[in-house]
Design an enzyme around this catalytic site. Structure first.
Site, PDB file in Angstrom:
ATOM      1  N   LYS A  75      14.732  -5.854   0.707  1.00 20.72           N
ATOM      2  CA  LYS A  75      13.420  -5.202   1.370  1.00 20.72           C
ATOM      3  C   LYS A  75      13.528  -3.594   0.430  1.00 20.72           C
ATOM      4  O   LYS A  75      14.554  -3.303   0.257  1.00 20.72           O
ATOM      5  CB  LYS A  75      13.166  -5.071   2.669  1.00 20.72           C
ATOM      6  CG  LYS A  75      12.423  -3.841   3.175  1.00 20.72           C
ATOM      7  CD  LYS A  75      12.627  -3.767   4.860  1.00 20.72           C
ATOM      8  CE  LYS A  75      11.570  -3.651   5.860  1.00 20.72           C
ATOM      9  NZ  LYS A  75      11.695  -2.986   7.045  1.00 20.72           N
ATOM     10  N   SER A  77       7.169  -3.934   9.703  1.00 22.85           N
ATOM     11  CA  SER A  77       7.030  -3.132   8.521  1.00 22.85           C
ATOM     12  C   SER A  77       7.948  -4.307   7.838  1.00 22.85           C
ATOM     13  O   SER A  77       7.485  -4.258   6.217  1.00 22.85           O
ATOM     14  CB  SER A  77       7.865  -1.976   8.402  1.00 22.85           C
ATOM     15  OG  SER A  77       9.228  -2.011   8.808  1.00 22.85           O
ATOM     16  N   SER A 116      10.424  -3.905  14.026  1.00 25.40           N
ATOM     17  CA  SER A 116      10.287  -4.388  12.599  1.00 25.40           C
ATOM     18  C   SER A 116      11.001  -5.526  11.021  1.00 25.40           C
ATOM     19  O   SER A 116      10.615  -5.993  10.353  1.00 25.40           O
ATOM     20  CB  SER A 116      10.508  -3.276  11.365  1.00 25.40           C
ATOM     21  OG  SER A 116       9.320  -2.266  11.258  1.00 25.40           O
TER      22      SER A 116
END
Lengths: 95, 493
Positions: free
Chosen positions: B78, B158, B182
């Site tokens: 990420k 997210s 998330s």
């Protein structure tokens, strides 16, 4: 609780985010929608309740007071938008 | 040769050890899958050269019999994790050209164990969002589509790039982060497994901060076992994070397959929402039945402050974000927009550098922390957090081992579908997940079935602090019991 347009401008100044006049009404609406949502908390009785200050019960660890990282000015400055002679460069602050 | 990208992480690990294929071949297969999937926009930065070099080094270690726990396993990272020498954007324009001079602790541990970095994955800007639509680098398209439809769906957020990449078989696993849901919400939307560990379990050092008392890193993978394997490498004490827990890291994989007979599973009545879709309720009942069949004891419980978690979160998280994001000032790193003086430079830089959702949250946070409002908002929210945590402590003290809830109130929605003027509509996605962050507990999302439209749905298990082991055991029981849902066909390449 809700905010008026003057408050929106004041918050923007405190947050150091430039906001144009035509954005203000829109932002006011959005901020008030969020404030209306959190207003649900008003019905909770929190008298005698301690605020959470630590997520897990733990004492803040201390470390020895010694230099653990240093001498890397070049690495620190590498991402600076503007630097000179080992310093960050900003517009003149004091007249 | 077998489909190298379609196998589980565990199978790939074994295949590398038995020399069924090389790390170089495994990495090459993933790099070509990534090249064929650019339309999904799951990656912000691809790092093929680094991946090939790392795979080559892995092959050398494998040949010498020195394989680490993740030797040769290609992962996506990420783009909130700092990677030395590789651009790390946090999905924001303000960090669009930021190249960290250091490595996050978690990624350092992954490379220590031999993993291969394929690139940096897309996300909502500063992890603020539930659909990956707030990214400066554009939305991520889910590999999933409704049955018979071709509308682009969100992968959740997210960690949308992480979930989409894992579901689309662009990597064998991915790192993610979870501040309000998330990891778990995108895992549920994409039919993958995501675990948010206990607060303090994984180091936050080098992970771009959103809300420091809520942020926690964890993995997204295709199976519970794969998530357990990744967790062992990601977890651990780090003196660079003062909230890191100094506890030994268990062999999480050993929990996978362990009997759950006699475990007490709490079913909280407050998670039964008015207007909840019938298919979510049915899925929940199905999960209860699976755990009961496996010998667990089901117990109705009450977590009375549940409904206040989301509103309290929307005070605590923006407050901490406004403080954390004060560092983006156009002086030390990141974007700089010139101004007539320093204040003008700050204002212009932050107006241009932050997207709409981030600006909104920084402003809400600034307001609730401002003089005269701090006690009414922030302190009150932190008191409510104490009550939320106490709810969980009470049921755990009464013998509950874990709690079963739905992961999300619905299946994935279309890109642009929730773009109305009221930001709260999007926030409601985290209604089942946010309590876990508020209380600092571990939570895992496991695929459990599909919606009437053929989209994945997940269930969430919430555990006791630092008892991720039980979540892996229970998660695998559900995974085994759930109908096998094939990952989507590669329509994108």
């Amino acid at each position: 609780m809700s905010v008026d347009q003057a408050t929106v401008r004041r918050i923007a100044t405190l947050a150091r985010i430039a906001v144009s006049e035509d954005e203000v009404p829109h932002l006011q609406g959005e901020l008030n929608a969020i404030l209306a949502f959190v207003a649900e908390l008003d019905e909770v009785d929190v008298s005698g309740v301690e605020p959470m200050t630590s997520v897990t019960p733990m004492a803040l660890p201390l470390r020895a007071d010694v230099v653990t990282a240093g001498g890397i000015a070049e690495a620190v400055l590498r991402n600076a938008p503007m630097s000179e002679d080992g310093y960050f460069v900003v517009p003149k602050v004091i007249e | 040769m077998t489909d190298l990208t379609g196998q589980t992480l565990a199978a790939a690990r074994d295949g590398l050890r038995t020399k069924a294929f090389s790390a170089a071949e495994l990495t090459e297969a993933h790099l070509s899958a990534i090249a064929g999937a650019r339309g999904l926009n799951a990656f912000i930065t691809e790092t093929p050269d680094r991946a090939r070099a790392m795979a080559k080094a892995s092959d050398e270690r494998l040949a010498r019999g020195e394989a680490g726990a993740l030797e040769g396993i290609p992962l996506g990272i990420k783009d909130l994790y700092c990677t030395e020498g590789v651009r790390t954007t946090a999905g924001s324009h303000i960090l669009g050209n930021f190249v960290p001079p250091y490595e996050s602790t978690i990624t350092k541990q992954l490379w220590r164990d031999g993993a291969v970095m394929l690139g940096k994955l897309n996300l909502d800007e500063f992890a603020m969002g539930s659909s990956n639509e707030t990214s400066h680098f554009g939305p991520v398209t889910s590999p999933w589509r409704k049955r018979g439809g071709n509308a682009s769906l969100v992968p959740g957020g997210s960690s949308g790039g992480s979930a989409a990449a894992v579901a689309a078989r662009l990597c064998l696993g991915a790192t993610a982060t979870d501040t309000g849901g998330s990891i778990r919400q995108p895992a549920a939307f994409t039919g993958t497994v995501g675990i948010k560990p206990t607060y303090g379990r994984c180091s936050r050092f080098g992970v771009v901060a959103f809300a420091s008392s809520l942020d926690q890193a964890g993995p997204i993978a295709r199976t519970v076992r794969d998530a357990a394997i990744l967790m062992r490498s990601m977890a651990g004490y780090d003196p660079n994070d003062s909230t890191s827990a100094n506890l030994p890291v268990p062999d999480y994989e050993a929990s996978v397959g362990r009997s759950v007979a006699g475990k007490v599973i709490g079913i909280p009545k407050e998670y039964r929402l008015d207007g909840m879709p019938a298919e979510i309720e049915a899925l929940w009942q199905q999960g209860i039945a699976w755990l009961k069949e496996a010998g667990a004891e089901i117990r109705d419980i009450s977590l009375p402050h549940t409904k206040y978690a989301l509103p309290a979160y929307y005070i605590v998280a923006p407050a901490e974000a406004s403080s954390n994001l004060a560092r983006y000032d156009g002086v030390r790193y990141g974007l700089r927009v010139p101004g007539k003086d320093i204040a003008d430079l700050y204002g212009k830089t932050r107006a241009e550098g932050f997207g709409k959702e981030v600006r909104r949250r920084v402003m809400i946070g600034t307001y609730v922390l401002s003089a005269g409002y701090y006690d009414a908002f922030y302190v009150k929210a932190q008191k409510i957090r104490t009550l939320i945590k106490r709810d969980f402590e009470t049921v755990y003290a009464e013998g509950v081992d874990a709690i079963l809830t739905p992961a999300t109130p619905s299946a994935a929605f279309a890109i642009g579908e929730k773009g109305s003027g009221n930001p709260v509509e999007m926030y409601l996605n985290d209604i089942f997940t946010v309590t876990v962050n508020m209380a600092g507990l571990p939570g895992i999302a496991v695929p459990a079935g599909t919606s009437t439209e053929g989209l994945p749905l997940g269930l969430q298990l919430i555990g006791r602090p630092f008892d991720e082991d039980t979540l892996f055991s229970l998660g695998e029981v559900m995974e085994q019991a759930a109908p096998k849902v094939a990952l989507p066909e590669r329509w994108w390449s």
